[in-house]
Design an enzyme around this catalytic site. Sequence first.
Site, PDB file in Angstrom:
ATOM      1  N   PRO A  45       0.936  -1.193   0.018  1.00  0.00           N
ATOM      2  CA  PRO A  45       0.104  -0.063  -0.050  1.00  0.00           C
ATOM      3  C   PRO A  45       0.660   1.214  -0.087  1.00  0.00           C
ATOM      4  O   PRO A  45       1.888   1.154   0.462  1.00  0.00           O
ATOM      5  CB  PRO A  45      -0.700  -0.082   1.379  1.00  0.00           C
ATOM      6  N   ASP A  46       0.402   2.484  -0.601  1.00  0.00           N
ATOM      7  CA  ASP A  46       1.102   3.543  -0.734  1.00  0.00           C
ATOM      8  C   ASP A  46       0.606   4.388   0.695  1.00  0.00           C
ATOM      9  O   ASP A  46       0.035   3.749   1.644  1.00  0.00           O
ATOM     10  CB  ASP A  46       1.011   4.558  -1.872  1.00  0.00           C
ATOM     11  N   PHE A  47       0.769   5.652   0.782  1.00  0.00           N
ATOM     12  CA  PHE A  47       0.488   6.411   2.098  1.00  0.00           C
ATOM     13  C   PHE A  47      -0.840   7.005   1.708  1.00  0.00           C
ATOM     14  O   PHE A  47      -1.635   6.878   2.783  1.00  0.00           O
ATOM     15  CB  PHE A  47       1.393   7.660   2.369  1.00  0.00           C
ATOM     16  N   ARG A  48      -1.002   7.857   0.681  1.00  0.00           N
ATOM     17  CA  ARG A  48      -2.320   8.731   0.755  1.00  0.00           C
ATOM     18  C   ARG A  48      -3.383   8.404  -0.152  1.00  0.00           C
ATOM     19  O   ARG A  48      -4.372   9.043  -0.111  1.00  0.00           O
ATOM     20  CB  ARG A  48      -1.634  10.310   0.265  1.00  0.00           C
ATOM     21  N   ASN A 120      10.687   5.056  -2.241  1.00  0.00           N
ATOM     22  CA  ASN A 120      10.379   4.132  -1.785  1.00  0.00           C
ATOM     23  C   ASN A 120      11.604   3.177  -0.967  1.00  0.00           C
ATOM     24  O   ASN A 120      12.674   3.519  -1.152  1.00  0.00           O
ATOM     25  CB  ASN A 120       9.875   2.940  -2.937  1.00  0.00           C
ATOM     26  N   ASP A 122      11.311  -0.189  -0.337  1.00  0.00           N
ATOM     27  CA  ASP A 122      10.903  -1.491  -0.663  1.00  0.00           C
ATOM     28  C   ASP A 122      11.743  -2.429  -1.184  1.00  0.00           C
ATOM     29  O   ASP A 122      11.791  -3.391  -1.510  1.00  0.00           O
ATOM     30  CB  ASP A 122       9.365  -1.762  -1.020  1.00  0.00           C
ATOM     31  N   HIS A 139      14.842   7.854   0.651  1.00  0.00           N
ATOM     32  CA  HIS A 139      14.467   7.806   1.990  1.00  0.00           C
ATOM     33  C   HIS A 139      14.831   6.609   2.797  1.00  0.00           C
ATOM     34  O   HIS A 139      14.422   5.855   3.551  1.00  0.00           O
ATOM     35  CB  HIS A 139      12.665   7.842   2.046  1.00  0.00           C
ATOM     36  N   CYS A 147      20.870  -0.297  15.363  1.00  0.00           N
ATOM     37  CA  CYS A 147      20.453  -0.091  16.671  1.00  0.00           C
ATOM     38  C   CYS A 147      20.338   1.610  16.931  1.00  0.00           C
ATOM     39  O   CYS A 147      21.217   2.367  16.661  1.00  0.00           O
ATOM     40  CB  CYS A 147      21.228  -0.537  17.775  1.00  0.00           C
ATOM     41  N   THR A 213       3.947   9.051  -7.482  1.00  0.00           N
ATOM     42  CA  THR A 213       4.138  10.006  -6.583  1.00  0.00           C
ATOM     43  C   THR A 213       3.034  11.170  -6.231  1.00  0.00           C
ATOM     44  O   THR A 213       3.081  11.824  -7.135  1.00  0.00           O
ATOM     45  CB  THR A 213       5.681  10.358  -6.006  1.00  0.00           C
TER      46      THR A 213
HETATM   47  P1  CNA Z   1       1.781   8.935  -1.545  1.00  0.00           P
HETATM   48  O1  CNA Z   1       2.001  10.171  -0.961  1.00  0.00           O
HETATM   49  O2  CNA Z   1       1.114   7.913  -0.990  1.00  0.00           O
HETATM   50  O3  CNA Z   1       1.384   9.026  -3.358  1.00  0.00           O
HETATM   51  C1  CNA Z   1       1.224   7.839  -3.991  1.00  0.00           C
HETATM   52  C2  CNA Z   1       0.846   8.528  -5.425  1.00  0.00           C
HETATM   53  O4  CNA Z   1       0.888   7.335  -6.319  1.00  0.00           O
HETATM   54  C3  CNA Z   1      -0.327   9.114  -5.261  1.00  0.00           C
HETATM   55  O5  CNA Z   1      -0.464  10.218  -5.959  1.00  0.00           O
HETATM   56  C4  CNA Z   1      -1.472   8.000  -6.179  1.00  0.00           C
HETATM   57  O6  CNA Z   1      -2.238   8.657  -6.851  1.00  0.00           O
HETATM   58  C5  CNA Z   1      -0.578   7.640  -7.109  1.00  0.00           C
HETATM   59  N1  CNA Z   1      -0.614   6.115  -7.530  1.00  0.00           N
HETATM   60  C6  CNA Z   1      -1.253   5.026  -6.745  1.00  0.00           C
HETATM   61  N2  CNA Z   1      -1.264   3.809  -7.644  1.00  0.00           N
HETATM   62  C7  CNA Z   1      -0.877   4.322  -8.714  1.00  0.00           C
HETATM   63  C8  CNA Z   1      -0.763   3.250  -9.812  1.00  0.00           C
HETATM   64  N3  CNA Z   1      -1.228   2.205 -10.045  1.00  0.00           N
HETATM   65  N4  CNA Z   1      -0.355   4.226 -11.143  1.00  0.00           N
HETATM   66  C9  CNA Z   1       0.036   5.603 -10.981  1.00  0.00           C
HETATM   67  N5  CNA Z   1       0.007   6.059  -9.838  1.00  0.00           N
HETATM   68  C10 CNA Z   1      -0.535   5.627  -8.718  1.00  0.00           C
HETATM   69  O7  CNA Z   1       3.260   8.161  -1.572  1.00  0.00           O
HETATM   70  P2  CNA Z   1       4.658   9.053  -2.123  1.00  0.00           P
HETATM   71  O8  CNA Z   1       5.522   8.007  -2.508  1.00  0.00           O
HETATM   72  O9  CNA Z   1       4.522  10.257  -2.901  1.00  0.00           O
HETATM   73  O10 CNA Z   1       5.080   9.553  -0.488  1.00  0.00           O
HETATM   74  C11 CNA Z   1       6.358   9.371  -0.200  1.00  0.00           C
HETATM   75  C12 CNA Z   1       6.547   8.756   1.111  1.00  0.00           C
HETATM   76  C13 CNA Z   1       5.572   7.298   0.646  1.00  0.00           C
HETATM   77  C14 CNA Z   1       7.874   7.976   1.157  1.00  0.00           C
HETATM   78  O11 CNA Z   1       8.500   8.720   2.092  1.00  0.00           O
HETATM   79  C15 CNA Z   1       7.828   6.541   1.154  1.00  0.00           C
HETATM   80  O12 CNA Z   1       8.849   6.137   1.967  1.00  0.00           O
HETATM   81  C16 CNA Z   1       6.495   6.282   1.688  1.00  0.00           C
HETATM   82  N6  CNA Z   1       6.159   4.848   1.114  1.00  0.00           N
HETATM   83  C17 CNA Z   1       6.902   3.941   0.603  1.00  0.00           C
HETATM   84  C18 CNA Z   1       6.254   2.734   0.274  1.00  0.00           C
HETATM   85  C19 CNA Z   1       7.340   1.798  -0.740  1.00  0.00           C
HETATM   86  O13 CNA Z   1       8.359   1.591  -0.465  1.00  0.00           O
HETATM   87  N7  CNA Z   1       6.632   0.908  -1.321  1.00  0.00           N
HETATM   88  C20 CNA Z   1       5.069   2.235   0.683  1.00  0.00           C
HETATM   89  C21 CNA Z   1       4.403   3.265   1.297  1.00  0.00           C
HETATM   90  C22 CNA Z   1       4.868   4.598   1.654  1.00  0.00           C
END
Ligand code: CNA
Length: 283
Positions: A45-48, A120, A122, A139, A147, A213
């Site tokens: 899952p993403d954040f937002r 990311n 991951d 990040h 530790c 993003t």
């Molecule tokens: P965010 O703020 O959650 O934004 C994600 C963006 O991706 C949104 O604008 C969505 O509309 C868009 N999106 C979602 N699915 C798709 C898709 N299938 N195709 C195209 N666009 C899509 O996440 P950001 O990365 O912008 O925020 C930064 C944070 C989230 C960082 O500090 C990360 O470390 C952190 N994060 C990372 C992971 C990971 O490593 N996979 C997971 C969750 C959060």
Amino acid sequence: SWFKRTPPRLQSKDLEGVAAYIASGRCKNIVIMAGAGISRAAGIPDFRSQGGLYDVLRKWNIDVRRPEDIFTLSRFKEDPKPFYKLMSQLYGGSYRPTLTHSFFRLLDKRRVLNACWTQNVDNLECLAGLPARRLIEAHGTLDSQHCTSCGAKCDDRKMKHAVVTGDIPVCEKKGCGGFVKPDVVMFGESLPLKFWLNLPFLKRADLLIIVGTSLAVPPFSFIANWVPTSCPRVVINMEPVWGVGGRANDVEVLGDCDETVRRLAQLIGADWEAQLDALWKET
Ligand code: CNA
């Protein structure tokens, strides 16, 4: 050399225009800015977005005043439980890179990738085969840990075992017992040196691809403004990205990133799409 070339101009401000530019052979220093959206198809899952980690926290009634608190260093040191409850979600599964990750690898294979800047943690860019010299994990990464008290490195397997079984990993050095934290950058921590050292090279960018993003987290978000003004910028995202769109060579392609990179590869040439699929199958 790169600084003597005439500024690039897109034939059309759409994916076709971007494809034609890449196919022309004039585009040799692509810079990628990636975020959590590119890993959603891998099951992370993403954040937002809806159903993202911020929604999960609300559902679990995790006691954090703001969801960001869970990723804040001072809060982690007081109480790492909410952070690790969330981490158990991520450590539980095994994940495979997406087509978008393989597209980054394809750009590298075709020798047109300058660098992939990712938020990311991951490690999926590495698993897709992107060499470390092309990757800037702004990040940090979940792939190693230290530790928070004495700084000692902690064993991968012990760490993952602790997290999956719901324990808080604790430093095993004699007399320490500090909380162990994965090497992800929390709010309140500085970004890795590699981030700062690579900033000057952004001036070489001749195409910026912003993908998956919300571009809501500084200083990462600033990168979009540190490529040359003449550098075409393409947003590949489900929703518009704040702060990008005002320049003459800005392009926005809304929709799923895996579908869009496939279409982009197709438009560049059939051999690109075939190679993209082959690289993805390899992962
Ligand atoms: P965010 O703020 O959650 O934004 C994600 C963006 O991706 C949104 O604008 C969505 O509309 C868009 N999106 C979602 N699915 C798709 C898709 N299938 N195709 C195209 N666009 C899509 O996440 P950001 O990365 O912008 O925020 C930064 C944070 C989230 C960082 O500090 C990360 O470390 C952190 N994060 C990372 C992971 C990971 O490593 N996979 C997971 C969750 C959060």
